[in-house]
Design a protein around this motif. Structure first.
Motif, PDB file in Angstrom:
ATOM      1  N   UNK A   1      50.604  54.260  35.522  1.00  0.00           N
ATOM      2  CA  UNK A   1      49.503  54.164  36.491  1.00  0.00           C
ATOM      3  C   UNK A   1      50.414  54.744  37.722  1.00  0.00           C
TER       4      UNK A   1
ATOM      5  N   UNK B   1      51.313  43.294  39.612  1.00  0.00           N
ATOM      6  CA  UNK B   1      51.086  43.099  38.320  1.00  0.00           C
ATOM      7  C   UNK B   1      52.331  42.901  37.606  1.00  0.00           C
TER       8      UNK B   1
ATOM      9  N   UNK C   1      53.799  39.620  38.138  1.00  0.00           N
ATOM     10  CA  UNK C   1      53.084  38.389  37.535  1.00  0.00           C
ATOM     11  C   UNK C   1      53.507  38.502  36.030  1.00  0.00           C
TER      12      UNK C   1
ATOM     13  N   UNK D   1      38.566  52.400  49.199  1.00  0.00           N
ATOM     14  CA  UNK D   1      39.924  52.590  49.084  1.00  0.00           C
ATOM     15  C   UNK D   1      40.784  53.149  50.192  1.00  0.00           C
TER      16      UNK D   1
ATOM     17  N   UNK E   1      52.508  39.325  51.051  1.00  0.00           N
ATOM     18  CA  UNK E   1      52.219  39.312  49.488  1.00  0.00           C
ATOM     19  C   UNK E   1      50.923  38.343  49.128  1.00  0.00           C
TER      20      UNK E   1
ATOM     21  N   UNK F   1      47.966  40.011  50.706  1.00  0.00           N
ATOM     22  CA  UNK F   1      47.476  40.913  49.520  1.00  0.00           C
ATOM     23  C   UNK F   1      46.472  40.352  48.655  1.00  0.00           C
ATOM     24  N   UNK F   2      46.876  39.043  47.896  1.00  0.00           N
ATOM     25  CA  UNK F   2      46.073  38.751  47.099  1.00  0.00           C
ATOM     26  C   UNK F   2      44.853  38.029  47.582  1.00  0.00           C
TER      27      UNK F   2
ATOM     28  N   UNK G   1      42.452  41.193  48.276  1.00  0.00           N
ATOM     29  CA  UNK G   1      41.931  41.829  46.861  1.00  0.00           C
ATOM     30  C   UNK G   1      42.096  41.080  45.980  1.00  0.00           C
TER      31      UNK G   1
ATOM     32  N   UNK H   1      41.478  43.092  41.111  1.00  0.00           N
ATOM     33  CA  UNK H   1      42.513  44.388  41.225  1.00  0.00           C
ATOM     34  C   UNK H   1      41.798  45.447  40.227  1.00  0.00           C
ATOM     35  N   UNK H   2      41.605  46.567  40.615  1.00  0.00           N
ATOM     36  CA  UNK H   2      41.077  47.651  39.777  1.00  0.00           C
ATOM     37  C   UNK H   2      42.263  48.413  38.849  1.00  0.00           C
ATOM     38  N   UNK H   3      42.159  48.261  37.666  1.00  0.00           N
ATOM     39  CA  UNK H   3      43.070  48.616  36.696  1.00  0.00           C
ATOM     40  C   UNK H   3      42.593  49.445  35.683  1.00  0.00           C
ATOM     41  N   UNK H   4      43.362  50.345  35.396  1.00  0.00           N
ATOM     42  CA  UNK H   4      42.705  51.276  34.021  1.00  0.00           C
ATOM     43  C   UNK H   4      42.685  50.688  32.781  1.00  0.00           C
ATOM     44  N   UNK H   5      43.922  49.889  32.438  1.00  0.00           N
ATOM     45  CA  UNK H   5      43.769  49.174  31.296  1.00  0.00           C
ATOM     46  C   UNK H   5      43.210  47.853  31.209  1.00  0.00           C
TER      47      UNK H   5
ATOM     48  N   UNK I   1      45.302  44.777  31.627  1.00  0.00           N
ATOM     49  CA  UNK I   1      45.904  44.700  32.793  1.00  0.00           C
ATOM     50  C   UNK I   1      44.970  43.968  33.695  1.00  0.00           C
TER      51      UNK I   1
ATOM     52  N   UNK J   1      45.737  35.913  36.962  1.00  0.00           N
ATOM     53  CA  UNK J   1      46.874  35.646  38.014  1.00  0.00           C
ATOM     54  C   UNK J   1      46.154  35.438  39.252  1.00  0.00           C
TER      55      UNK J   1
ATOM     56  N   UNK K   1      46.397  31.828  41.459  1.00  0.00           N
ATOM     57  CA  UNK K   1      46.841  31.526  42.884  1.00  0.00           C
ATOM     58  C   UNK K   1      45.649  31.138  43.619  1.00  0.00           C
TER      59      UNK K   1
END
Lengths: 151, 213
Positions: A128, A138, A141, B1, B26, B29-30, B33, B36-40, B43, B50, B54
């Protein structure tokens, strides 16, 4: 800020349970809430105790940054010398892996500081390139989860 | 974005300034967002779990801790990176923040931080094994015969105490007993004291003269 001063409870529980389950023959042994809190406080005070001792040793040698040798001497002063040998072994592994990460990252970008290089290495492994900030979260974590289980 | 991209350079700049602000941002951030946008897909699942963890930290319930453990186990199964797992148990920045909280001028190298991180794990192993069992040290650690004998005798007493309760639960009393008996744990005596009845505490106070009359 109060949370930042404490060790993560889930990791704390995992470490203690891992050790107890290995020691016991009956099987799993649970830890009460107060007991876990006592462990957490003990770990926190131990960090302060060790870092303060290492800091004193560091000042004696008229330096400003605590290095790993100061930590080893601090361990001996605080009556935990049995930790030094296994600690040196794991430190060697740490150095090797740092070297690997630096090599991987240096192929891509060289201007970024060391910490971000490591994180970049992790994100590049996952494939990525975009969304660097999210990749950082990520990576951290996943590191927690993985490391807890193996130990 | 575009909105999400804006805070990132600020975070990068803050990295050089101080570690504490890192931890704060940090968390920000959490909060900003949550998903979270992820490709996999893996993930995505891991990041969502996670984030849930939190968010639930604020609740501080027993159920939450169980869910956390389950979530972390799933994460482990998904990742399977053996090498990275051995690096650190506790987050490095957290330990750095704790050390800085004591003395802001204290500066620690990366290797020293790693050493302290691993030492804490060893310390917890030591503390958790001695209250109940005879194997006093992890197999990779060397032991000293004199201390071993002392700890063996001590462990027998502690184990007998636990066996009398017929419990498979390590409680605060066992830990407090360890701390009060062993000299090497003296630095914990102020933080893990043995529990005393209020009557006795008040008597001690009056005996010391603080209570008056």
């Amino acid at each position: 800020m109060s949370e930042a001063e404490e060790l993560p409870r889930s990791i704390m529980r995992r470490v203690v349970k891992y050790k107890l389950s290995r020691c016991s023959e009956d099987g799993e042994i649970s830890v009460s809430k107060d007991g876990l809190l006592a462990f957490s406080e003990s770990g926190r005070i131990f960090i302060h105790y060790l870092s303060a001792t290492a800091n004193d040793i560091c000042k004696e040698s008229k330096r400003q940054i605590i290095n790993v040798e100061n930590v080893f001497k601090a361990l001996e002063e605080t009556e935990f010398p049995e930790f030094v040998c296994p600690l040196k072994a794991s430190l060697e592994e740490f150095r090797k892996k740092n070297a690997r990460k630096k090599v991987v990252v240096s192929k891509g970008k060289e201007d970024e500081p060391k910490k971000k290089r490591k994180l970049e290495g992790e994100s590049s492994d996952k494939g990525e390139g975009s969304e660097k900030g999210e990749d950082n979260d990520k990576g951290e974590d996943s590191d927690k989860g993985v490391s807890g289980d193996d130990q | 974005m575009a909105s999400s991209n804006t805070p990132k350079p600020e975070n990068k700049k803050s990295t050089k300034k101080s570690e504490i602000s890192k931890a704060e941002k940090k968390k920000t951030k959490n909060a900003e967002i949550p998903k979270t946008d992820g490709k996999t897909k893996k993930n995505k699942e891991i990041s969502q779990e996670e984030n849930k963890k939190k968010i639930k930290k604020a609740k501080l319930s027993n159920g939450t801790s169980k869910q956390r453990d389950e979530g972390s186990k799933k994460g482990v199964a998904a990742e399977g990176n053996g090498e990275e797992a051995k690096m650190n148990v506790f987050p490095m920045n957290r330990i750095r923040t704790m050390i800085k909280g004591e003395d802001p001028e204290m500066r620690v190298s990366q290797e020293a931080l790693f050493a302290i991180n691993n030492t804490v794990v060893g310390f917890l192993f030591l503390a958790s094994s001695s209250p109940l069992f005879r194997c006093l040290y992890p197999s990779s650690f060397s032991s000293f015969s004199l201390q071993e004998k002392f700890l063996e005798q001590f462990t027998q007493d502690a184990y007998a105490f636990c066996a009398q309760d017929r419990k498979k639960c390590l409680s605060y009393d066992h830990l407090a007993h360890v701390v009060s008996k062993q000299r090497r744990y003296d630095f914990l005596s102020d933080f893990v004291p043995e529990r005393v009845k209020a009557e006795d505490a008040l008597r001690e106070r009056s005996a010391a003269g603080k209570g008056g009359s």
